[in-house]
Every structure is written in structure tokens, then in C-alpha cells.
Scaffold this active site. Structure first.
Site, short mmCIF file in Angstrom:
data_model
loop_
_atom_site.label_atom_id
_atom_site.label_comp_id
_atom_site.label_asym_id
_atom_site.label_seq_id
_atom_site.Cartn_x
_atom_site.Cartn_y
_atom_site.Cartn_z
N THR A 40 0.82 -1.22 0.00
CA THR A 40 0.00 0.00 0.00
C THR A 40 0.85 1.27 0.00
O THR A 40 0.32 2.37 0.06
CB THR A 40 -0.94 0.02 1.22
OG1 THR A 40 -0.19 -0.32 2.38
CG2 THR A 40 -2.08 -0.95 1.05
N GLY A 41 2.16 1.11 -0.03
CA GLY A 41 3.04 2.27 -0.18
C GLY A 41 3.70 2.74 1.11
O GLY A 41 4.09 3.90 1.20
N LYS A 42 3.86 1.85 2.08
CA LYS A 42 4.49 2.26 3.35
C LYS A 42 5.95 2.64 3.14
O LYS A 42 6.41 3.67 3.62
CB LYS A 42 4.35 1.13 4.38
CG LYS A 42 2.91 0.82 4.73
CD LYS A 42 2.78 -0.23 5.79
CE LYS A 42 3.22 -1.61 5.35
NZ LYS A 42 2.41 -2.18 4.26
N THR A 43 6.65 1.77 2.42
CA THR A 43 8.06 2.07 2.15
C THR A 43 8.18 3.36 1.35
O THR A 43 9.03 4.21 1.63
CB THR A 43 8.70 0.90 1.36
OG1 THR A 43 8.34 -0.32 2.00
CG2 THR A 43 10.19 1.04 1.28
N LEU A 44 7.30 3.48 0.38
CA LEU A 44 7.32 4.66 -0.48
C LEU A 44 7.09 5.93 0.35
O LEU A 44 7.77 6.95 0.14
CB LEU A 44 6.21 4.50 -1.53
CG LEU A 44 6.33 5.32 -2.79
CD1 LEU A 44 7.58 4.96 -3.56
CD2 LEU A 44 5.11 5.12 -3.68
N GLU A 51 -24.56 -17.16 -18.66
CA GLU A 51 -24.00 -15.83 -18.37
C GLU A 51 -25.00 -14.73 -18.72
O GLU A 51 -25.13 -13.75 -17.99
CB GLU A 51 -22.68 -15.61 -19.14
CG GLU A 51 -21.56 -16.58 -18.78
CD GLU A 51 -21.23 -16.63 -17.29
OE1 GLU A 51 -21.49 -15.64 -16.57
OE2 GLU A 51 -20.74 -17.68 -16.84
#
Ligand SMILES: Nc1ncnc2c1ncn2[C@@H]1O[C@H](COP(=O)(O)OP(=O)(O)OP(=O)(O)O)[C@@H](O)[C@H]1O
Ligand SMILES: [Zn+2]
EC number: 3.4.24.-
Length: 682
Positions: free
Chosen positions: A292-296, A509
């Protein structure tokens, strides 16, 4: 090694072993009668020569050399130790009394000296008289030498004499026999000496090595770690300057960015904050699912403040060896403090700061946590070091870590909502060539639960697909394709589906699609396809207008109805006898919804506003009441679906035929067909 044993051994052991064999030959026992005369002679000799000295002194006889001729002995000594007599003028002893105990011992003693007993040599230099030497030697000769010299003298001598008798060795040959024995004895002694010397040298060498090793370890307890601290923890030695990553790069997590903004300000000017008495957290915990972008975000904090960024992953500190993890933490903080203001980022914090008790797998985890705590307590707030930790499981963290003064600020980094997903998709689409018709919002709506990393991957896969298909730019088709691929697995184009099955799938379908289209609270249709993908033969995808935080009763019922549409269609078109197994996951889905409505959401009148969590532990009556309610909900849903499909039989047929022709239809195309218009030929 090999050469040594192959050259020395034969020279020495062969004559000696012959002798030993001869000594211990079983035949010797039967010869006591004929042994009388030489034995007596020998006894006489012993009393004659041993009488003057009460000391246990060795003489030539001890070695069976009593009857060795002087010339022979000289020859023997000369051959064993060339040049011996030149240096030592002691030959007179040999001439005057070749059986003299003292003179022989002196010679013996000098022998030993020559073989390199250094302590013995240096001591004996100080001793002048022969008797002094003798007495001294008794004390200082190494025990094994003494043992060797004194051992079983009498019996040896007896054995030798006996042996010669037993073997009936003629007088003429007895001298040669004895010479051989003496030669073997002296050589064996020389060899023992040599072996002992080299053993001693090896031991000394090993001891020196051991001492050096211990010294090295004491000087640097993590000798072996050195290597890894510079490879595994590069970041600790070489921080990354994060100028190129800013908050601009992190999309869809506005709240988190806002919270971290003040940390950036602090890093830009630590003093300004503390002068006003403000207290900033030392540690910030970023909590959220993977990708989710913690490092970022952490990089962006360092980038915004233009300070060094130290990256470490929690698993790097998890070591089997005592003190290694703790030492790495120490190194990391030492480097960081020297370069403050800066950001230390510890990814997967739970793997170093988890609650686990010491287990064989992580024997020193406690030590590592304690070191981390000590380091965090060890610097002042205005030093400008900010520690950002990231974890997917904040519950798993050691309580000591989340106390005030440590990781006391928590920032949640959730999965992006539809707005966030749209932003992330736009951001990554702008890095590739895409067609103007692409609507990122549609993709965003169909990707509920995707993380930033997954959306980035989706765009990347679409670009790859476009390249493979030889297209100039990415269109909605590629984006939809990669979304389905991520959600349901790859297409199975190679699977040959026969016409009958294709037709059943098309009606099944279309059944779902018709119900979705004509039910008020159902989600809008996004796509219908009869292309096999992953474990499915076809599917209809629906698109929520927005992320659903809450669902109404009629929305849940609508979802159940849409699920029922497939089986109802099969039944209406092909008859009860030809229904297929293809609806099982539809029923799973509908049953789950009905069960939750009854047991969790209080949406059943009969069972009331009550939750029933562990249905297995309920009374049989309650259990059957719950089952009854679920069955009623499902049956009603089935009936509603049947009613819609009967009402719209014409549209159902048109849609199924369009699917058989085109395989896949998007929302617009489905609408065209259902409005009774003709589809443009693609
Ligand atoms: N919100 C976002 N905005 C832009 N890109 C993102 C976002 N989230 C993730 N990404 C992309 O996904 C990649 C991986 O994300 P990142 O490593 O930051 O996630 P993470 O939360 O640290 O994951 P993990 O918990 O697995 O370490 C990033 O390098 C970036 O390219
Ligand atoms: Zn179905």
C-alpha cells in the site's frame, strides 16, 4: 605425510617387528630346559655389574648389548649419528669400560640431548660432573623417556637370551642378532623422539591459532558479522539520499501524507520544534496491508526533508547467533546519529519486534528488541533522528515497542478507495502510452481491494499485452484484460469448448446479466464473456458505482438474485433434466449472503435482531430455524430470478446469441443488444 611414513617406517619397523615377533613366538614356551647355560651366564653378568650401584642405572645389558663388541657399537653409533664422536670427546669411556653404567648412561644422555630436548640441554650445560648429570637426569628426564628406558628391563634381557637359545642361534651369529636388536631399539627411540617433537610442534601451532582466534573474537565479538554488516546492512553504512521521492509520488493516501507532513517539517529544522517545547515522536509506525506504499511514504518523508534515508528490513536482525542482531541495530543507529537529521526505516518491524517468546528458531530475538529499545531511548528528541517502522500486523508487536517515547505515533496506510485507485492508475498510466478513450475510473471501480502495488502491476501488464499484440498504445481492452488476469488467472484460449457447452455457457452468463440489468439495486454490468479463464468457462462482471461501505437489504437480495440467474436460465432454456454443475459457485455465493443476513445482520424477521456466531453450538431448534430462514431467502430469490427471465425471454435470447458471436461484450454493447438494436460489426 605419505612420503614420511613410507620412507621411515620400513627402515625402523621391519627389523624391530621381526624381533618382536621372534620374542613373542609361541614356540618360546617349550624351551626352558635348554635355556639353562646362557641364562646362568647372563645372571652372573647382572650381579657382577649391578652390584656397585644401588641406583637403577641402565647399562648395555639392559639393551641386550652387553656382549656387543666395542668396535661394533662404535660402528652402530657412528652409522646412526654421523660425526657424533668428533664433537664429543667421550670415546674414552667406551674404551675404558664399555659396560660401565655411568659411562653408558652419559652417552645415552648425550644422545637424548642431541635429539633436541632443549630444556634438558640448557640445564645440563651448567652441570659439570658426570655424577651430577646423572642425578639431575633422573629428575628431569621426561617421564615417557624414563618409562621407556626403565620398563621391564629384566624380562627383556631374559627374553632376548631365551630367544637366542630357543632359536638355537649359533654363537657366531649371536652378535649380529644383538646388533640388530640394538639398531632397532635405537632407531625406534629416534622415531619416537621425532614423532613426539612434531606432535608437540603441531600442538603448539594449534594453541597459537586458538589464542589468536580468541583474541580476535574478544577484540571484535562479531568478527563473522563484519562481513555481513557491510553486505547485509549496506544501508547502515551507505545511506540513500531520497531527493527523487516526494509525497507527489505517493497517491491515494492523503491522510497519511498529512500526518507525516509535520515530521518532514521537524526533520527540516529540528531545533525550531524543540525550542517551542513541542515534542515529536521518535518513532512512527506505518500500519497497513502489503503493497500500500508504506516504504514509499517513508522514502518520501526523507525526500521531502532532503535528509539521508537508512533502510533496514526487520528480518535482517533476526539471527541465530547471539548478539548479531543487536550489533546490527547498534551499527545502524551509530551511523544514523552521525548523519542526523535523518530517517531510519525498519520494514517488517514485526519480524524483529514481535511478541514471540524466545523459541529455538529465534533464540536471540529478545536481545535484539532490547537493543532497539535501548537505542531509541538513547537519543534526545532534538537530535533529528526519526525512526519509521512498517508492519502489516501491529497486534503482533511487542508492547514495549509501542509505549510512549518509542513507536508512539501510528499512521494507517489503508488500501486505496476508488478515488485513490483512480489517482494511482492515472499516475502509472502517465508513464506509458495510452489511448485517450481509456477511463481510469472504470478500471478503478472494478478493482476493489487492489493495493497500489497491484494497480501498478495492472498497468504494467496492460502495457506488456499491448506490446505483445503489436499495438501502439494501451487501450481499455488491455487494461480489462490484465485486470481479469490478475483477478481470475490467465485466459485459456487453447481450451476447445464444444458448441453445446458454449451455448449453455452463453445462456447461463446472459441469465446473470439480464437479472443484473433489470433489478433495481443490482450493481451495473461491466462486462459479460464466455471466454474461459482460470477455473471458469465464462463470467459476468459487475461494477459498483462506488466502494460500498455499507450494503442495504435490497442490495444483498439483488446480489443473490443475480447469482441465481445462471441456473434459472439453464432450467428455462434446456429443461430441468439438462441443468449443469456450472452453478455451484453461484449457489455458494448466494448461500453465504443469505446466511449472513440471518445470523449476522439481523435481517430475518423470524430470528430477530440477534447474531448467531457459532452455529454449531446452538440448540437444534435454533439451528433448524436458521436453516429454514436461509432456505426461504434462497427460494424467494430463485423465484424472482425466474420471473425476470421469463418476462425478458426475448432479450435473454438476443444477448446469448450476441455472446456466442462476439465472446465478450462490454457494458455499452450489452445495453445496445438489450435495447433491441444491432451491434456494429467489429
Ligand atoms: N499509494 C501508492 N502510490 C503510488 N505507488 C504506490 C502506492 N502504493 C504502492 N505503490 C507502488 O507499489 C510499490 C510497492 O509499495 P511499497 O513497497 O511502498 O509497499 P509497502 O506497503 O511497503 O509493502 P510491504 O508491506 O510489502 O513492504 C511502490 O514502490 C510503488 O511503486
Ligand atoms: Zn454463474
Amino acid at each position: 605425510m605419505f612420503s614420511l611414513s613410507s620412507t621411515v617406517q620400513p627402515q625402523v619397523t621391519v627389523p624391530l617387528s621381526h624381533l618382536i615377533n621372534a620374542f613373542h613366538s609361541p614356540k618360546t614356551t617349550s624351551v626352558s630346559v635348554s635355556a639353562s647355560i646362557p641364562q646362568k651366564q647372563h645372571r652372573d653378568a647382572v650381579t657382577e655389574h649391578e652390584a656397585p650401584s644401588s641406583e637403577p642405572i641402565l647399562n648395555l645389558r639392559d639393551l641386550g648389548l652387553s656382549e656387543l663388541k666395542i668396535g661394533q657399537l662404535d660402528q652402530l653409533v657412528d652409522s646412526l649419528l654421523p660425526g657424533f664422536f668428533k664433537g664429543k670427546k667421550i670415546s674414552s669411556h667406551w674404551h675404558t669400560s664399555h659396560v660401565s653404567a655411568q659411562s653408558f648412561f652419559e652417552n645415552k644422555y648425550v644422545f637424548i640431548q642431541c635429539r633436541g630436548f632443549k630444556t634438558l640441554k640448557s640445564r645440563t650445560r651448567r652441570l659439570q660432573s658426570t655424577s651430577e648429570r646423572l642425578a639431575e637426569t633422573q629428575h628431569i628426564a621426561p617421564s615417557f623417556v624414563k618409562g621407556f628406558l626403565l620398563r621391564d628391563r629384566g624380562s627383556d634381557v631374559e627374553s632376548l637370551d631365551k630367544l637366542m637359545k630357543t632359536k638355537n642361534i649359533p654363537e657366531a651369529h649371536q652378535d649380529a642378532f644383538k646388533t640388530g636388536f640394538a639398531e632397532g631399539f635405537l632407531k625406534a627411540q629416534a622415531l619416537t623422539q621425532k614423532t613426539n617433537d612434531s606432535l608437540r610442534r603441531t600442538r603448539l601451532f594449534l594453541l597459537v591459532l586458538l589464542l589468536l582466534g580468541i583474541y580476535g573474537l574478544l577484540k571484535n565479538p562479531f568478527l563473522s558479522v563484519r562481513f555481513r554488516t557491510t553486505t547485509g546492512l549496506d544501508s547502515a553504512v551507505d545511506p540513500v539520499q531520497m531527493k527523487n521521492v516526494t509525497f507527489e509520488h505517493v497517491k491515494g493516501v492523503e491522510e497519511a501524507k498529512q500526518e507525516l507532513q509535520e515530521v518532514v517539517e521537524f526533520l527540516k529544522n529540528p531545533q525550531k520544534f524543540t525550542v517551542l517545547g513541542g515534542k515529536l515522536p521518535k518513532g512512527i509506525l506505518l500500519v497497513g496491508p502489503p503493497g500500500t506504499g508504506k516504504t514509499l511514504l517513508a522514502r518520501a518523508v526523507a525526500g521531502e526533508a532532503d535528509v539521508p534515508f537508512y533502510y533496514a528490513s526487520g528480518s535482517e536482525f533476526d539471527e541465530m547467533f547471539v548478539g548479531v542482531g543487536a550489533s546490527r541495530i547498534r551499527n545502524l543507529f551509530r551511523e544514523a546519529k552521525a548523519n542526523a537529521p535523518c530517517v531510519i526505516f525498519i520494514d517488517e518491524l514485526d519480524s524483529v519486534g514481535g511478541k514471540r517468546i524466545e523459541s529455538p528458531m529465534h533464540p536471540y530475538s529478545r536481545q535484539t528488541i532490547n537493543q532497539l529499545l535501548a537505542e531509541m531511548d538513547g537519543f534526545k528528541p532534538n537530535e533529528g533522528v526519526i525512526i519509521i517502522g512498517a508492519t502489516n500486523f501491529p497486534e503482533a508487536l511487542d508492547n514495549a515497542l509501542i509505549r510512549p517515547g518509542r513507536f508512539d505515533m501510528q499512521v494507517t496506510v489503508p488500501r486505496p478507495d476508488v478515488k485513490g485507485r483512480t489517482e494511482i492508475l492515472k499516475w502509472y498510466l502517465n508513464k506509458i502510452k495510452f489511448d485517450q478513450s481509456v477511463d481510469p475510473e472504470i478500471i478503478a471501480r472494478g478493482t476493489v481491494g487492489f493495493s497500489g502495488a497491484e494497480l501498478e502491476n495492472l498497468v504494467n501488464q496492460a502495457a506488456l499485452k499491448a506490446a505483445v499484440d503489436g499495438k501502439e498504445m494501451v487501450t481499455m481492452k488491455e487494461l480489462e484484460f490484465s485486470k481479469d488476469k490478475i483477478l481470475m488467472g490467465p485466459e485459456r484460449r487453447s481450451v476447445e469448448i464444444d458448441n453445446k457447452n458454449k451455448t449453455i455457457t452463453a445462456y447461463h452468463e446472459s441469465g446473470h446479466a439480464i437479472i443484473a440489468y433489470y433489478t433495481k439495486d443490482a450493481m451495473p454490468i461491466n462486462k459479460a464473456t464466455i471466454m474461459p479463464r482460470g477455473p471458469t468457462l465464462g463470467h459476468v462482471s459487475l461494477l459498483p458505482e462506488n466502494d460500498r461501505w455499507n450494503e442495504t437489504r435490497s442490495q444483498l437480495l439483488a446480489q443473490m438474485d443475480v447469482s441465481m440467474g445462471g441456473r434459472v436460465a439453464e432450467e428455462l432454456i434446456f429443461g430441468t433434466d439438462h441443468i449443469t454443475t456450472g452453478a455451484s459457485s453461484d449457489f455458494d455465493n448466494a448461500t453465504k449472503i443469505a446466511k449472513r443476513m440471518v445470523t449476522k445482520f439481523g435481517m430475518s424477521e423470524k430470528l430477530g435482531v440477534m447474531t448467531y456466531n457459532d452455529t454449531g453450538k446452538l440448540s437444534p431448534e435454533t439451528q433448524s430455524a436458521i436453516e429454514q430462514e436461509i432456505r426461504i431467502l434462497l427460494r424467494d430469490s430463485y423465484e424472482r430470478a425466474k420471473h425476470i427471465l421469463k418476462t425478458h425471454a426475448k432479450e435473454h435470447k438476443n444477448l446469448a446469441e450476441a455472446l456466442l458471436t462476439y465472446e465478450t461484450l462490454d457494458a455499452k454493447e450489452i445495453q445496445i443488444v438489450l435495447e433491441g438494436k444491432k451491434l456494429e460489426v467489429r
